[in-house]
Write an enzyme that holds these catalytic residues in place. Structure first.
Site, mmCIF file in Angstrom:
data_model
loop_
_atom_site.group_PDB
_atom_site.id
_atom_site.type_symbol
_atom_site.label_atom_id
_atom_site.label_comp_id
_atom_site.label_asym_id
_atom_site.label_seq_id
_atom_site.Cartn_x
_atom_site.Cartn_y
_atom_site.Cartn_z
ATOM 1 N N ASP A 197 0.871 -1.180 0.000
ATOM 2 C CA ASP A 197 0.000 0.000 0.000
ATOM 3 C C ASP A 197 0.903 1.224 0.000
ATOM 4 O OD1 ASP A 197 -2.310 1.790 0.481
ATOM 5 O OD2 ASP A 197 -3.330 -0.073 0.985
ATOM 6 N N HIS A 271 -2.970 3.088 -4.620
ATOM 7 C CA HIS A 271 -2.350 2.654 -3.359
ATOM 8 C C HIS A 271 -0.901 2.207 -3.553
ATOM 9 C CE1 HIS A 271 -5.778 2.777 -0.552
ATOM 10 N NE2 HIS A 271 -6.514 2.578 -1.625
ATOM 11 N N GLU A 347 -9.933 2.435 -5.011
ATOM 12 C CA GLU A 347 -9.603 3.836 -4.748
ATOM 13 C C GLU A 347 -8.449 4.330 -5.624
ATOM 14 O OE1 GLU A 347 -10.902 4.237 -0.109
ATOM 15 O OE2 GLU A 347 -9.042 3.177 -0.483
#
Ligand code: ACM
Length: 627
Positions: A197, A271, A347
């Protein structure tokens, strides 16, 4: 004399009945029949197994029993033993691959299963049938009685998972093993390992050494994640860590011995700040990025969208990126036997792609005006890369946007909507909606438990039904709970956030739908609190904290309260004084008078205070209208 005998008989029967009431199994088995009596485990007990495959489970059982009992029991091949584990020679169709039968009588216990996995789950049940002192790390003297029961048990879903984010907080190899050790007690079989991440890349990739040399380390910061200071260019990165490939192989083997399969996640194309800190040429900006220590790197909007102030995505229009991914997934595929590799997809901010000439040219080539389609293109390329390694693509539900690649499996997290859509298109789905399964969300009152993103009470997790109406259950592989660790700085807190909600979810994913019952579960949950206390394991007691909300009626503020546990009494005050069990007892919504009211609420059980005092000023109550 006769009366005394009758009285004694009545007492004895009551004792037996009382004993029958004490089964505190989580998750609830499919079928239980209780009988009078129990088997007393002593140092002369024998442990036997039929079939060489059963040996490791029998040995694990002996090891588990020997520590708290102080005995030296040894598992041996045998057809007869006090504790006997036996693989069925003729499969029992009802049990499938993970089911078992457990027959406990005054003579001992027989666990049978079609596969060793079933024996393993039968052993977990057996351990839960023993007194709570079985959780002790040192020898303890109690009567090790196992109540007489017949259990037939099998799971509702094949995918029963917990996800651990090791990027936001790095958990050591030993901590990961421990997390796996504890999830299997509740019959979870899938460990989703969120390995990369923005805040750390945790898996050694030998052909891309900078991923861990640079990407696994960040500068030291403390305090609320998301509000921390930016990295200063001269700072040393000292916080973090990663798993070598040897570590990974060790954990994969450890998990397999406990019938857990590991699904690795490499979260792309978003990410990816840690990867970009190591290989900045993989993004479409020239921005220098750092492994993020929890800074405020995005602006979030009320509709759930966001803008990244720092680029954290891989460039979908650059062939170098696919060469990079090929290298990463070649090594990942070799390390993990699981057919799935989770590629993230969540995302992904596309603002920088929109501005980038290379991405614009790719959009033109694809004949699209929608930058979202670049993610579809990216995932399609990724699915082909994975296919060359013999792996299937699994991603968060954003992979539905921009076109789902044909063989993709969807992990539905933004509610169940994505899961429904994917299942209706004939894709397989793992359910893990924020609304029921996000273990990082605040579980009690946000004035007590640190607020993070949203709230999720244990009872709400328990109420989850993974197969939505109108969806063919065959597409729902199962579900999992997800522990994101932005606000989890150590292992103890990981346990606090995981339990008891992961117990609730274990029942959602293992037990039969008809057997779900919160009141029954909450009693068993409290018995497992006691077991955890013996083990010294952390868990949250937020279920004891009053649920305090408000409504507005004809302009007046109305106090509305509830509790998760059925037998709590809530006592409250409104005049800035401490409540006790002589204060007003809550029974129905209370219209509050005008003025600078402060509500204080304390739960009591059997006359004794339990849980936290909740204190809320009028303004805070006003803000809770509509919760
Ligand atoms: C997610 O929670 N971003 C999948």
């Amino acid at each position: 004399m006769k009366n005394t005998l009758i009285l004694m008989l009545a007492l004895f029967t009551n004792l037996l009945l009382a004993q029958k009431m004490q089964l505190n199994l989580i998750p609830q088995p499919a079928e239980i029949q209780e009988f009078a009596g129990s088997f007393a485990l002593t140092r002369t007990a024998t442990i036997g197994y039929v079939g060489a495959d059963a040996k490791p489970v029998a040995e694990m059982l002996a090891e588990k029993l020997n520590v708290p009992t102080g005995y030296t029991l040894v598992a041996k091949p045998a057809r007869n033993a006090n504790l006997l584990l036996s693989v069925n020679t003729t499969p029992n169709a009802k049990l499938g691959e993970e089911g078992y039968t457990l027959e406990a009588s005054t003579n001992g216990v027989i666990i049978s299963a079609n596969e060793v996995a079933g024996l393993f789950y039968g052993v977990q049940t057996l351990l839960q049938l023993l007194p709570k002192e079985i959780e002790s790390a040192k020898a303890t003297s109690v009567n090790w009685n196992i109540p007489a029961v017949h259990i037939t048990d099998y799971p509702r879903f094949g995918w029963r998972g917990l996800m651990l984010d090791v990027s936001r907080h790095f958990f050591t190899k030993e901590e990961v093993k421990k997390y796996i050790d504890d999830m299997v007690r509740y019959k979870y079989n899938t460990f989703h390992w969120h390995l990369t991440d923005d805040n750390g890349w945790r898996i050694e990739i030998k052909s891309l050494p900078k991923l861990t040399e640079v990407g696994a380390w960040r500068v030291e910061r403390h305090g609320h994640f998301g509000d921390r200071d930016d990295v200063r260019p001269d700072e040393k990165s000292t916080v973090g860590g990663y798993y070598t490939q040897d570590d990974i192989r060790e954990i994969v083997k450890y998990a397999a011995e406990r019938h857990v399969t590991i699904v690795p996640e490499i979260d792309v194309p978003g990410h990816s700040m840690a990867a970009l800190a190591a290989y900045p040429e993989l993004s479409c900006t020239d921005q220098k990025v750092f492994v993020d220590p929890g800074t405020n790197f995005a602006d979030w909007y009320d509709n759930g969208t966001f803008k990244m102030k720092v680029e954290n995505t891989l460039n979908p229009s650059d062939e170098k990126v696919y060469e990079f991914l090929d290298k990463v997934f070649t090594e990942v595929a070799q390390l993990f036997p699981n057919p799935y590799i989770h590629v993230g997809g969540d995302e992904c901010y596309k603002g920088y792609w929109k501005e980038d000439p290379g991405c614009q040219a790719l959009m033109k080539q694809l004949g699209t005006h929608h930058v979202e389609d670049l993610q579809g293109y990216f995932m399609g390329r990724l699915e082909k890369i994975l296919a060359t390694k013999g792996k299937k693509l699994l991603g968060w539900d954003e992979i539905l946007e921009g076109g789902l690649s044909p063989g993709a499996t969807v992990m539905s997290w933004r509610g169940v909507k994505g899961g429904i859509e994917a299942a209706q298109m004939g894709h397989e789905v793992v359910m893990t909606p924020t609304t029921f399964a996000y273990l990082d969300y605040t579980q009690g009152d946000p004035t007590v438990d640190p607020p993070i993103y949203a709230r999720l009470r244990c009872q709400k997790s328990y109420s989850f039904e993974p197969v939505p109406d109108g969806v063919d259950a065959k597409y729902i592989l199962g579900g999992q709970g997800n522990l994101w660790t932005e606000q989890v700085p150590d292992q103890r807190y990981a346990y606090y956030m995981t339990y008891p909600r992961a117990w609730a979810l274990s029942e959602v994913y293992w037990s039969q739908k008809k057997d779900k019952n919160w009141d029954s579960f909450s009693k068993r949950m409290e018995a497992h609190f006691q077991r955890s206390d013996v083990a010294g394991k952390n868990y949250s007691k937020a279920v004891y904290d009053p649920i305090v909300t408000a409504e507005k009626e004809a302009g007046e503020l109305v106090l509305v309260m509830a509790s998760e546990i059925p037998d709590l009494d809530l006592y409250y005050t409104i005049d800035d004084i401490m409540p006790d069990n002589f204060s007003p007892k809550y029974s129905a919504p209370v219209t509050l008078p005008e003025g600078p009211i402060t509500v204080r609420v304390q739960a009591y059980r059997n006359g004794a205070p339990i849980g936290h005092l909740i204190t809320l000023k009028r303004q805070e109550l006003e803000e809770r209208v509509g919760w």
